[in-house]
Design an enzyme around this catalytic site. Structure first.
Site, PDB file in Angstrom:
ATOM      1  N   ARG A  58       0.810  -1.225   0.000  1.00 47.94           N
ATOM      2  CA  ARG A  58       0.000   0.000   0.000  1.00 47.94           C
ATOM      3  C   ARG A  58       0.836   1.265   0.000  1.00 47.94           C
ATOM      4  O   ARG A  58       0.364   2.330  -0.396  1.00 47.94           O
ATOM      5  CB  ARG A  58      -1.009  -0.039   1.152  1.00 47.94           C
ATOM      6  N   GLU A  95       2.378  -5.454  13.812  1.00 51.42           N
ATOM      7  CA  GLU A  95       1.243  -5.491  14.750  1.00 51.42           C
ATOM      8  C   GLU A  95       0.625  -6.892  14.727  1.00 51.42           C
ATOM      9  O   GLU A  95       0.147  -7.387  15.727  1.00 51.42           O
ATOM     10  CB  GLU A  95       0.213  -4.434  14.339  1.00 51.42           C
TER      11      GLU A  95
HETATM   12  P1  AMP Z   1       3.886  -1.555  11.847  1.00 50.27           P
HETATM   13  O1  AMP Z   1       5.141  -2.185  11.335  1.00 50.27           O
HETATM   14  O2  AMP Z   1       3.374  -2.234  13.073  1.00 50.27           O
HETATM   15  O3  AMP Z   1       4.015  -0.062  12.020  1.00 50.27           O
HETATM   16  O4  AMP Z   1       2.747  -1.836  10.765  1.00 50.27           O
HETATM   17  C1  AMP Z   1       2.643  -1.045   9.616  1.00 50.27           C
HETATM   18  C2  AMP Z   1       2.428  -1.880   8.394  1.00 50.27           C
HETATM   19  O5  AMP Z   1       1.445  -2.886   8.587  1.00 50.27           O
HETATM   20  C3  AMP Z   1       1.943  -1.021   7.261  1.00 50.27           C
HETATM   21  O6  AMP Z   1       2.577  -1.464   6.064  1.00 50.27           O
HETATM   22  C4  AMP Z   1       0.457  -1.253   7.219  1.00 50.27           C
HETATM   23  O7  AMP Z   1      -0.006  -1.378   5.900  1.00 50.27           O
HETATM   24  C5  AMP Z   1       0.223  -2.546   7.991  1.00 50.27           C
HETATM   25  N1  AMP Z   1      -0.726  -2.397   9.098  1.00 50.27           N
HETATM   26  C6  AMP Z   1      -0.472  -2.601  10.404  1.00 50.27           C
HETATM   27  N2  AMP Z   1      -1.553  -2.426  11.160  1.00 50.27           N
HETATM   28  C7  AMP Z   1      -2.547  -2.086  10.320  1.00 50.27           C
HETATM   29  C8  AMP Z   1      -3.925  -1.745  10.504  1.00 50.27           C
HETATM   30  N3  AMP Z   1      -4.496  -1.730  11.723  1.00 50.27           N
HETATM   31  N4  AMP Z   1      -4.642  -1.427   9.409  1.00 50.27           N
HETATM   32  C9  AMP Z   1      -4.078  -1.425   8.177  1.00 50.27           C
HETATM   33  N5  AMP Z   1      -2.801  -1.745   7.950  1.00 50.27           N
HETATM   34  C10 AMP Z   1      -2.031  -2.072   9.003  1.00 50.27           C
END
Ligand code: AMP
Length: 170
Positions: A58, A95
Site C-alpha cells: 500500500r 502489529e
Molecule cells: P507496523 O510495522 O506495526 O508499524 O505496521 C505497519 C504496516 O502494517 C503497514 O505497512 C500497514 O499497511 C500494515 N498495518 C499494520 N496495522 C494495520 C492496521 N491496523 N490497518 C491497516 N494496515 C495495518
C-alpha cells in the site's frame, strides 16, 4: 475535505483483535486520493530529496505518484523473496506477525537522501526496518511519511530520533 470518511474500519482483519484501516474507499475517490497526494507534495515539493521509497504494497499507492510528480526515482521496498536481483534484508515485528523487508543492493546511489512512504504507521517496525535498509545501502532518511498514524500503538517511540509525518491520526 474530511479524509477520515474515506478510511473504513474492518474489525478482526487479518486476525482477531486487529481493526484494519481499509484505504480502498480513498483509492476509489479521485478527489480524496488527489487531496492526499497534494498534501504530500505541499510538504515535500521543496525538499532536497534524491529518491522516494515505497513499502509494499500500500505504500506504493502514495510513493509512486509522489515520485513521478517530484521527478525523482522510485525505490520499491518489498517483502521477502519478491525482488529478482541481489538484495539486502532487515527483519521486523508487525502489529500482526513478523516479516522481512528487502531492497535491491544497488537500489540507491550512495549518499542519497530518501523519503520513505507507507500507508500506515502502527508499531513502527516496518518503517524502522525500511529506514535501516536505506541506511545499510549507504543512504540517509529524509523523513518517514504515512497517510495514517495509529497513535495508541506509539510507533514514534520505536522510531525515536527519526522524523515522522502523518496526515491522519487515529
Ligand atoms: P507496523 O510495522 O506495526 O508499524 O505496521 C505497519 C504496516 O502494517 C503497514 O505497512 C500497514 O499497511 C500494515 N498495518 C499494520 N496495522 C494495520 C492496521 N491496523 N490497518 C491497516 N494496515 C495495518
Amino acid at each position: 475535505m474530511d479524509l477520515t470518511q474515506l478510511i473504513r474500519d474492518i474489525p478482526d482483519f487479518p486476525k482477531p483483535g486487529i481493526i484494519f484501516k481499509d484505504i480502498t474507499p480513498l483509492l476509489q475517490s479521485p478527489e480524496g486520493f488527489q487531496n492526499v497526494i497534494e498534501n504530500f507534495l505541499d510538504r515535500y515539493g521543496q525538499w532536497e530529496i534524491d529518491a522516494i521509497a515505497g513499502i509494499e504494497a500500500r505504500g506504493f499507492f502514495f510513493a509512486v505518484p509522489v515520485a513521478l510528480a517530484l521527478g525523482k526515482p522510485f525505490i520499491p521496498i518489498r517483502k521477502q523473496g519478491k525482488l529478482p536481483g541481489r538484495t539486502r534484508s532487515v527483519a521486523y515485528e508487525l502489529e500482526y506477525g513478523t516479516g522481512v523487508v528487502e531492497m535491491h543492493e544497488d537500489g540507491i546511489a550512495p549518499g542519497s537522501k530518501v523519503l520513505i512512504m507507507d500507508d500506515l504507521l502502527a508499531t513502527g517496525g516496518t518503517l524502522g526496518a525500511s529506514a535501516e535498509l536505506i541506511e545499510e545501502s549507504g543512504g540517509t532518511v529524509a523523513e518517514l511519511a504515512v497517510l495514517i498514524e495509529l497513535e495508541a500503538l506509539e510507533g514514534r517511540k520505536i522510531l525515536e530520533g527519526r522524523q515522522v509525518y502523518s496526515i491522519l491520526q487515529f
